[in-house]
Write a protein that holds these residues in place. Sequence first.
Motif, PDB file in Angstrom:
ATOM      1  N   TYR A   2      -3.969 -29.650-103.957  1.00 21.19           N
ATOM      2  CA  TYR A   2      -3.271 -29.935-105.452  1.00 21.19           C
ATOM      3  C   TYR A   2      -3.955 -29.527-106.366  1.00 21.19           C
ATOM      4  O   TYR A   2      -3.464 -29.202-107.330  1.00 21.19           O
ATOM      5  N   HIS A   3      -5.354 -29.324-106.290  1.00 20.98           N
ATOM      6  CA  HIS A   3      -6.076 -28.960-107.586  1.00 20.98           C
ATOM      7  C   HIS A   3      -5.921 -27.325-107.840  1.00 20.98           C
ATOM      8  O   HIS A   3      -6.052 -26.737-108.709  1.00 20.98           O
ATOM      9  N   TRP A   4      -5.564 -26.780-106.664  1.00 21.67           N
ATOM     10  CA  TRP A   4      -5.562 -25.291-106.593  1.00 21.67           C
ATOM     11  C   TRP A   4      -4.266 -24.876-107.149  1.00 21.67           C
ATOM     12  O   TRP A   4      -4.349 -24.088-107.865  1.00 21.67           O
ATOM     13  N   LEU A   5      -2.943 -25.897-106.966  1.00 24.77           N
ATOM     14  CA  LEU A   5      -1.746 -25.473-107.597  1.00 24.77           C
ATOM     15  C   LEU A   5      -2.102 -25.946-109.073  1.00 24.77           C
ATOM     16  O   LEU A   5      -1.336 -25.218-109.984  1.00 24.77           O
ATOM     17  N   GLN A   6      -2.662 -26.848-109.366  1.00 25.32           N
ATOM     18  CA  GLN A   6      -2.525 -27.473-110.586  1.00 25.32           C
ATOM     19  C   GLN A   6      -3.197 -26.276-111.732  1.00 25.32           C
ATOM     20  O   GLN A   6      -2.775 -26.118-112.755  1.00 25.32           O
ATOM     21  N   MET A   7      -4.387 -25.746-111.386  1.00 27.64           N
ATOM     22  CA  MET A   7      -5.056 -24.721-111.783  1.00 27.64           C
ATOM     23  C   MET A   7      -4.255 -23.255-111.694  1.00 27.64           C
ATOM     24  O   MET A   7      -3.806 -22.567-112.838  1.00 27.64           O
ATOM     25  N   GLY A   8      -3.643 -23.160-110.593  1.00 29.73           N
ATOM     26  CA  GLY A   8      -3.058 -21.787-110.314  1.00 29.73           C
ATOM     27  C   GLY A   8      -1.881 -21.626-110.891  1.00 29.73           C
ATOM     28  O   GLY A   8      -1.432 -20.391-111.401  1.00 29.73           O
ATOM     29  N   LEU A   9      -0.978 -22.556-111.554  1.00 27.95           N
ATOM     30  CA  LEU A   9       0.275 -22.410-112.035  1.00 27.95           C
ATOM     31  C   LEU A   9       0.035 -22.027-113.431  1.00 27.95           C
ATOM     32  O   LEU A   9       1.072 -21.690-114.256  1.00 27.95           O
ATOM     33  N   TYR A  10      -1.066 -22.052-113.938  1.00 27.31           N
ATOM     34  CA  TYR A  10      -1.305 -21.294-115.334  1.00 27.31           C
ATOM     35  C   TYR A  10      -1.318 -19.883-115.251  1.00 27.31           C
ATOM     36  O   TYR A  10      -0.826 -19.171-116.270  1.00 27.31           O
ATOM     37  N   GLU A  11      -1.825 -19.336-114.164  1.00 24.89           N
ATOM     38  CA  GLU A  11      -1.942 -17.776-114.106  1.00 24.89           C
ATOM     39  C   GLU A  11      -0.665 -17.066-114.147  1.00 24.89           C
ATOM     40  O   GLU A  11      -0.770 -15.920-114.762  1.00 24.89           O
TER      41      GLU A  11
END
Length: 530
Positions: free
Chosen positions: A205-214
């Motif tokens: 979850y946390h990977w995707l929450q941060m990753g979607l900014y990139e």
Amino acid sequence: MNMSRPARALRHAAVTMSLLGSALATTPAVLPAQWSTVYEQFYLQAPHNWQFRTHYAHADRLFNAFDFGHAILYETLWRFPDKPAEELEVRRYDQLVKRVLPKPPRLPLEEGAIEPKYAQLAPEAKVMFDWAHLLHRQLYDVLADERLDWPRKDAEVARLLTYYRTRPELAFSRKPKTMALMQEQSYSLAFRKKYPKFNGLIWGYHWLQMGLYEPFMVGRTVEEKQAGVRATVTRFWQMLQDAPRSLPHQMPMTVVVAPRFAERYPEAAIIFDNLHSMHDVVSDILTNPAVPRSRKRAEILLAAQRYRDDTTEVMSVPAWRVMSEHMGAENMGGPAVGFLPALPIPSVTYGAVMRHDAQSGAMIGFGYGSAIGDAHAGHNMVAMPATPVKGAAADPHAGHAVPTASDSAQVAALVAGFHEALAQGDSTAALALLTPDVVIVESGAVESLAEYRAHHLPADVAFARAVKAERAPRQVTVAGDVAYSVATWASRGPLEARAADAAGAELIVARHTAAGWRIAAIHWSAPRPR
């Protein structure tokens, strides 16, 4: 009367909270002593509100599923502490992965209705999470709004961060916290050991929450951003294929997963890393039977206080970056943009523990929090030497300890500290990191320490202060008392009314001395603009 979707969601939330309040009014008298007065606060009004939901609905809905997953997790851990691990590892995990995530709710949920008992236990912590998640969603909206150019996006992000700080009783600290709060408390690691699959899902979850900014940081057109978001979401689904082996083995850090976002908006990145770390802490407190039920609320509130203040277990921003990089991108699921088709192969066992120095970011210990499969059975936390072996301090060439992960991290922190000192204009601090016999190879010249101080150092300081240099991930190799660091760099910006566009490579040789690691040689392959 017709109502917009956001208005209907607000009305639904208000009704739910009203019903929850009525239910709480009938609870035993002991609960009011545990209750803390909190109040709801919504989006900062702006034209960009709900832009992400409008244009990236498939990704936005996943966040609603994530909220459901966090709520179910805390409610289960608190209400059913004696249930076997299969309750979360099998039943709840399958519910989330096979039913909720494939068909996520269209609108955000009222988590208090899903986790009523946990909400009674620690409402202060719940609202801290809600407040940070609201910041998440508003930042997505800013980046997704194609009407805003980058200067206006930067201004809106700054405005949202200011709005976030208006709730100091809820806001996570803007200073990076060390891993000690998450991994070195008496209750730490309990959740990842008992529930490796569900823990991996939370890290996913946390990977995707941060990753979607990139994708918004690198995409040049709407089409590129849309494609980037779809690719990042697809990568998340790929992580679920062979859980927990295919899920992140370390808590994803923003510097690694979304490096351009972390570079442009470090305050937001730090807040979110602290948020995700505290999620793990609450899970550990609720899971660990060594924390009596009568103490769990107090421990959660103490952790919340530590994550809000600017003094407890704080590290510098350069150290935070070094620590994040040396935890290993391959152990966090990899970056969210530019990844290869196959998932990266982790270099540590699942849930590995990395301890580090708070100021430098250098690791001072390494071990394993839990294991997956017989191949890793029996691994426990292993202490590693934080200082040179006896004799090395008295004689810098007497034989350094066998190189460890701690050495490579310390060398990386040394190099980062040198560049930070140049960027801050602190030539004294920069020179203190060099050996007396250092050799500087730059612009076709070879200089001693005295020559560098008199000639190129002032120009390097001026350049570092005026121009932002981006460095590729650093490679550090340690061989006994000597280590070398290799990185490429590129810069763009004004310098004395001229463009300072340059690119090149950097080789730094470090030597272990009585004072620790120091820089013994530097070679910059491209000349500095004059």
